[in-house]
Write a protein that holds these residues in place. Structure first.
Motif, short mmCIF file in Angstrom:
data_model
loop_
_atom_site.label_atom_id
_atom_site.label_comp_id
_atom_site.label_asym_id
_atom_site.label_seq_id
_atom_site.Cartn_x
_atom_site.Cartn_y
_atom_site.Cartn_z
N TRP A 77 1.41 7.27 0.29
CA TRP A 77 0.48 8.40 0.18
C TRP A 77 -0.95 8.00 0.51
O TRP A 77 -1.83 8.85 0.66
N LYS A 78 -1.19 6.70 0.63
CA LYS A 78 -2.54 6.28 1.00
C LYS A 78 -2.69 6.09 2.51
O LYS A 78 -3.71 5.59 2.98
N ILE B 118 0.87 -1.17 0.00
CA ILE B 118 0.00 0.00 0.00
C ILE B 118 0.91 1.22 0.00
O ILE B 118 1.73 1.38 0.90
N GLY C 179 -10.54 3.02 -1.72
CA GLY C 179 -9.35 3.67 -2.26
C GLY C 179 -8.09 2.83 -2.13
O GLY C 179 -7.16 2.97 -2.93
N LEU C 180 -8.05 1.96 -1.12
CA LEU C 180 -6.90 1.07 -0.98
C LEU C 180 -7.06 -0.13 -1.89
O LEU C 180 -6.11 -0.66 -2.44
N SER D 176 -13.58 -2.28 -10.85
CA SER D 176 -12.49 -1.34 -10.64
C SER D 176 -11.40 -1.51 -11.69
O SER D 176 -11.07 -2.59 -12.12
N GLU D 177 -10.84 -0.40 -12.09
CA GLU D 177 -9.66 -0.43 -12.92
C GLU D 177 -8.50 -0.68 -11.99
O GLU D 177 -8.08 0.19 -11.26
N SER D 178 -8.02 -1.92 -11.97
CA SER D 178 -6.99 -2.22 -10.99
C SER D 178 -5.62 -2.00 -11.57
O SER D 178 -4.98 -2.90 -12.07
N CYS E 85 -14.67 -0.50 -6.59
CA CYS E 85 -13.67 0.34 -5.95
C CYS E 85 -12.84 1.05 -7.01
O CYS E 85 -11.81 0.56 -7.44
N PRO E 86 -13.34 2.21 -7.44
CA PRO E 86 -12.65 2.95 -8.50
C PRO E 86 -11.27 3.40 -8.05
O PRO E 86 -11.04 3.72 -6.89
N GLU E 87 -10.39 3.42 -9.00
CA GLU E 87 -9.01 3.83 -8.74
C GLU E 87 -8.95 5.30 -8.31
O GLU E 87 -9.68 6.14 -8.84
N ILE E 88 -8.11 5.61 -7.35
CA ILE E 88 -7.94 7.02 -7.01
C ILE E 88 -6.54 7.47 -7.41
O ILE E 88 -5.59 6.69 -7.42
N LYS E 89 -6.45 8.73 -7.75
CA LYS E 89 -5.16 9.27 -8.23
C LYS E 89 -4.42 9.88 -7.03
O LYS E 89 -5.03 10.35 -6.07
N LYS E 90 -3.12 9.86 -7.16
CA LYS E 90 -2.29 10.42 -6.10
C LYS E 90 -2.63 11.90 -5.88
O LYS E 90 -2.58 12.41 -4.76
N LYS F 225 -3.35 8.11 4.67
CA LYS F 225 -4.49 8.84 5.23
C LYS F 225 -5.76 7.99 5.15
O LYS F 225 -6.62 8.08 6.02
N ILE F 226 -5.85 7.19 4.12
CA ILE F 226 -7.00 6.29 3.99
C ILE F 226 -7.00 5.32 5.16
O ILE F 226 -8.04 5.06 5.79
N SER G 108 -8.44 -0.56 -4.79
CA SER G 108 -8.43 -0.49 -6.25
C SER G 108 -7.22 -1.13 -6.90
O SER G 108 -7.34 -1.72 -7.96
N ILE H 98 -8.15 13.00 -0.75
CA ILE H 98 -8.69 11.84 -0.06
C ILE H 98 -9.79 12.33 0.89
O ILE H 98 -9.60 13.32 1.59
#
Lengths: 429, 519
Positions: free
Chosen positions: A98-99, A95, B424-425, A370-372, B363-368, A101-102, B427, B372
């Motif tokens: 930058w994630k 992971i 968000g995780l 999802s676009e993985s 779960c759609p991809e999120i961009k950097k 925060k999630i 994706s 958030i």
């Protein structure tokens, strides 16, 4: 496991007590010999000899204990090494930082249920999300066996939900649905009654209090049980069982103090009150969460629990691979885990899963999932053939040559046309 | 009136224990091996300290023995004894201190082993008498485990210099959950404190740590000391403290001439090629250039040749070096203490998400670069009454249908992977490999293509009809009125005239239900 605990116990025998005690002895000896010689003039030499001896014994003890302790530590070290597992080997899909925060959001949602959230995380806007009330009532139920506050809470909140929607009480009833209001109400009063009669028959001090409690429990049952039976007649049989046990018990208590326990009276006493309270507390907590509109288990916990349960699969998989084989821990053909994972039903019934019997692929909804990352998944919904057999869209394309020709159903003799096939969707209700 | 029964989808039937017992105790020892490794490493270090202390004492004792034996006068003997007492007392004091440290470390190992030992009886209780209570008590053990992972994660990540140690969430949580003995908070907070200092350009705490652990650093031939001193030197040059810089060079850097010759050569050049000296060059040649531009050197590189000459030196002055220094420190520190390189919470989340992720998860991809969602936003959305289950909202009447439907539908446990907080995780993580369909007993299809379990759809319809009866809504002209009538004719074996689709809120005649064969 037991082996490991034994090793821990052995490590606990680490000790420097002999070194310390002989150091102390030597200090005392030296201090004594330094005191002004009163009567014993000529023991200087023997004292020096004694001191030399004590120095030797201190040295021996130091050496002994150092050696013994070194042995114990390295033995435990070997034991830990035998059990060591490098977690990063299993972390092939990291992971990104930058994630974080999630993750922090998820942690906070988890802590919210524990009543452990930092005070400044929530403003007044969320005042109703107060899990400290839940914690307090849980404590009342489990540790103090007090139900009054919970009953109070129940009627206060039941009215609210009833105003919003009358159906919560009458619409659906089931004996299994633990969030059912009526069932919860019945359990609350039943347990409160059980507690009262238990206190009445078990207290040995003074016949008066006994009688008071008996009358009190009678009044309680007269006050509540008829209302509950009116709401749901099936409670009648449960309540009559409960009451007959109660009466027989009171009767036997009055006849003689000896325990002439009938089978009935044993019946409700044997049920451990403690576990009843625990069960009720659990029901209450689930109810509390559902009233707020929040799941009882946090998503974070469900995910870590899933990880604990599926971890053996990963260990077995890596053990089978020759060492140093590069692996991303996914199947070569698809972006999926290299094995299927069996999970308990409470962790596996979130979505209906349909595996196409032809291609053995899992179907998706009609929207692209999802676009993985680089692994985009093509939408592949289930399709119902005119004979009501179901296959995936990609399989249909293959066997119908992109819908150009008629084809025979793979499972029955029906001749099908692509235009007669229908996209379908599975739903849990 | 018979009361319709509609149970929750989740399986609350405990005839057979679920496979929660699968992760057995031996596995947990493995997964938690680091929680023994960390205190054990400290015990080993502590033992080394004791060993040194005692070996020194042994030597001293030998010397005292010799001098006692050779002592000629009582005065001499007395003075020897006195200094022996002093030496012994000091030894006693020092040893007692180390023993205390050891006791604390042992108590951690014991607490962890005790906690681990609780798992087995809980699993056995659940397997022999499966019930909501035994299940919950077993799950409680895993809840503790999850909280431990969270505390460890928070202690590592809490790098906010404005928050005092006591106020940090990780520590607070540890204390209120009484998990002090289960977490090596001191080790973890020291790491995050020093890392934080480094990132802020403060090297004092790092240098102290290096001095304390010099033996280890030499043993593993770590770059850390050299890089730290190099950075110290660079910082001094940057601030025009040439004299101090030279002192650092002579006292520390020069000893690395064998191992880091190239860097030392470059370091020497920095005395000449540094932002200060280049600044003066710039003002001479390009005085009109906008000096506000950061960093300052691009202005110098209009000329490609000088760009090449200087760029290999100027990166030394970049603040990024503190980030990488902090990384070097963390790696060494974690290695020394046996702290796992990957944060266990992250490992489990990554594995847990993949194990649950189906092709139906959204779960759609999120961009950097995209923001958030904040915790408040997520919570607010979660607390909103669910309205997505029934897609009707056109008219008031239909709205009431939707309300009733939503009130009857038992809450389907919501998928953690698709949850607001985790999608968000999820994706970028792999899907679970599924080989078996997981559907329901008697799948039937309605004309709109929706497939449900037959019994549950009928049960749902019954519950819906009861609900509208109790609501006493005027149904004249509404199609609900027609379906309220039971029909016992042969064409309706269930007594119902039709079923209502819980997704779309539309009625279908019973004859429209078709049995389908998914496999």
């Amino acid at each position: 496991m037991d082996n490991f605990i034994t090793e821990v116990e052995k490590l606990n025998s680490l000790s420097y007590s002999k070194t310390l005690s002989s150091t102390r002895t030597l200090i005392d000896q030296l201090t004594l010999s330094e005191e002004p010689p009163d009567s014993n003039d000529n023991n200087t030499s023997s004292s020096t000899n004694n001191i030399l001896k004590s120095i030797d014994s201190l040295s021996t003890n130091i050496n002994k204990e150092l050696k013994a302790n070194h042995g114990k530590i390295s033995k435990f070290n070997k034991c830990v090494m035998r059990n060591e597992l490098d977690l990063s080997q299993y972390y092939r899909h990291p992971i990104p930082e930058w994630k974080n925060k999630i993750v922090l959001n998820a942690i906070n949602l988890h802590l919210l249920r524990l009543g452990q959230l930092d005070d400044d995380m929530l403003d007044d806007h969320f005042s109703k999300v107060d899990f400290s009330e839940m914690k307090e009532l849980q404590d009342q139920i489990v540790n103090k066996h007090e139900l009054e506050k919970t009953i109070e809470w129940f009627y206060k909140n039941q009215n609210q939900s009833q105003n919003q929607n009358e159906l919560s009480l009458t619409g659906v009833n089931s004996e299994v649905d633990s969030t059912n209001d009526l069932d919860f109400e019945f359990r609350l009063h039943r347990l409160n009654f059980l507690k009262l009669i238990n206190a009445g028959t078990s207290s040995s001090s003074g016949a008066n209090t006994d009688e008071d409690l008996t009358i009190q429990s009678m009044k309680y049952s007269q006050n509540w049980f008829p209302k509950l039976i009116e709401k749901n007649p099936t409670y009648l049989s449960q309540i009559s069982k409960l009451m007959s046990g109660f009466i027989l018990d009171v009767a036997s208590g009055q006849e003689s103090n000896q325990a002439t326990a009938t089978s009935q009276s044993v019946n409700y006493k044997e049920q451990s009150l403690d576990s009843n309270f625990k069960e009720l507390s659990l029901l209450f907590s689930k109810k509390y969460c559902s009233n707020l509109g929040i799941e009882y288990e946090s998503n974070l916990f469900q995910l870590t629990l899933t990880a604990f349960i599926s971890f053996p699969n990963y260990i077995r998989f890596l053990e089978k691979l020759p060492p140093n084989t590069p692996t991303t821990l996914t199947l070569a053909s698809s972006f999926e885990t290299p094995f299927s994972i069996e999970l308990p039903s409470f962790l596996s019934k979130f979505h209906p899963i349909f595996i196409c019997p032809v291609s053995k692929e899992e179907t998706t909804s009609d929207i692209a999932p999802s676009e993985s990352g680089f692994h985009s998944v093509v939408p592949n919904p289930p399709i119902c053939l005119p004979c009501y057999h179901i296959i995936s869209k990609t399989s249909l394309h293959k066997i119908s040559k992109n819908g150009l020709s008629s084809f025979k159903c793979p499972y029955c003799p029906t001749n099908c046309y692509a235009k007669d096939c229908k996209q379908v969707k599975f739903h849990f209700i | 009136m018979t009361v319709p029964v509609l149970t929750a989808q989740s399986d609350t039937n405990f005839t057979k224990a679920d496979s929660i017992h699968d992760p057995n105790v031996d596995l947990q020892i493995k997964l938690q091996s680091y929680s023994y490794r960390i205190p054990l490493e400290m015990i080993r270090q502590n033992f080394k300290t004791i060993q040194k202390l005692e070996e020194r004492q042994l030597k001293k004792l030998e010397e005292f023995k010799k001098s006692l034996k050779s002592s000629k006068t009582p005065e001499q003997t007395s003075s020897i004894k006195k200094s022996l007492i002093t030496s012994l007392k000091l030894f006693e004091k020092k040893l007692t201190r180390q023993v205390k440290i050891e006791e604390e470390l042992l108590s951690r190992i014991n607490a962890r082993a005790e906690h681990l030992a609780k798992l087995k009886p809980l699993q056995e209780a659940y397997q022999t008498s499966p019930s909501e209570i035994t299940k919950d008590e077993l799950l409680n053990w895993y809840r503790d485990q999850t909280n431990l992972l969270i505390i460890t994660h928070l202690l590592k990540e809490s790098n906010d210099p404005n928050v005092s140690d006591e106020d940090k969430l990780g520590l607070k949580l540890m204390k209120s959950l009484h998990m002090e003995k289960l977490v090596d908070y001191d080790v973890l907070t020291q790491a995050s404190r020093i890392s934080q200092d480094i990132k802020r350009g403060k090297l004092t705490s790092l240098i102290t740590w290096i001095t304390e652990n010099k033996t280890y650093l030499t043993k593993i031939r770590s770059e850390l000391e050299f890089q730290t001193r190099f950075q110290e030197y660079i910082e001094l040059i940057k601030n025009d403290k040439t004299k101090e810089a030279l002192a650092v060079f002579q006292n520390h850097l020069s000893s690395f001439a064998k191992t880091n010759f190239d860097e030392i050569t470059q370091a020497s050049s920095l005395l000449v090629i540094n932002p200060g000296s280049l600044e003066s060059l710039k003002t001479k040649n390009h005085s009109k250039y906008d000096t506000h531009r950061e960093p300052y050197y691009p202005s110098l590189f209009r000329n490609q040749e000088s760009h090449n000459t200087f760029s290999q030196y100027l990166h030394f002055f970049s603040p990024d070096r503190y980030e990488s220094l902090s990384e070097i420190f963390q790696t060494v520190y974690y290695e020394l203490h046996g702290i796992p390189k990957s944060d266990p919470l992250m490992v489990y989340l990554s594995i847990g998400i993949s194990a649950l992720k189906t092709k139906s998860c959204q779960c759609p991809e999120i961009k950097k670069s995209s923001p958030i969602a904040s915790f408040e936003d997520i919570l607010r959305e979660k607390l909103q009454p669910k309205s997505d289950t029934c897609q009707h909202s056109a008219s008031v009447e239909e709205n009431s249908t939707a309300t009733i439907i939503n009130s009857i539908r038992p809450q389907i446990p919501s998928c953690p992977v698709c949850s607001l907080e985790f999608r968000g995780l999820a994706s970028t993580l792999p899907y679970a490999h599924n080989t078996k369909s997981s559907l329901f007993e008697n799948p039937i299809m309605l004309p709109n293509g929706n497939i449900f379990d037959r019994e549950r759809l009928i049960g749902f319809t019954r519950a819906y009809l009861t609900a509208i009866k109790t609501q006493k809504i005027d149904l004249s002209g509404h199609e609900d009125e027609y379906y309220l009538q039971t029909d016992v004719s042969k064409s309706y074996p269930t007594g119902l005239r039709g079923v209502i689709d819980p997704i779309e809120g539309v009625w279908y005649d019973c004859s429209d239900m078709v049995t389908v064969f998914p496999s």
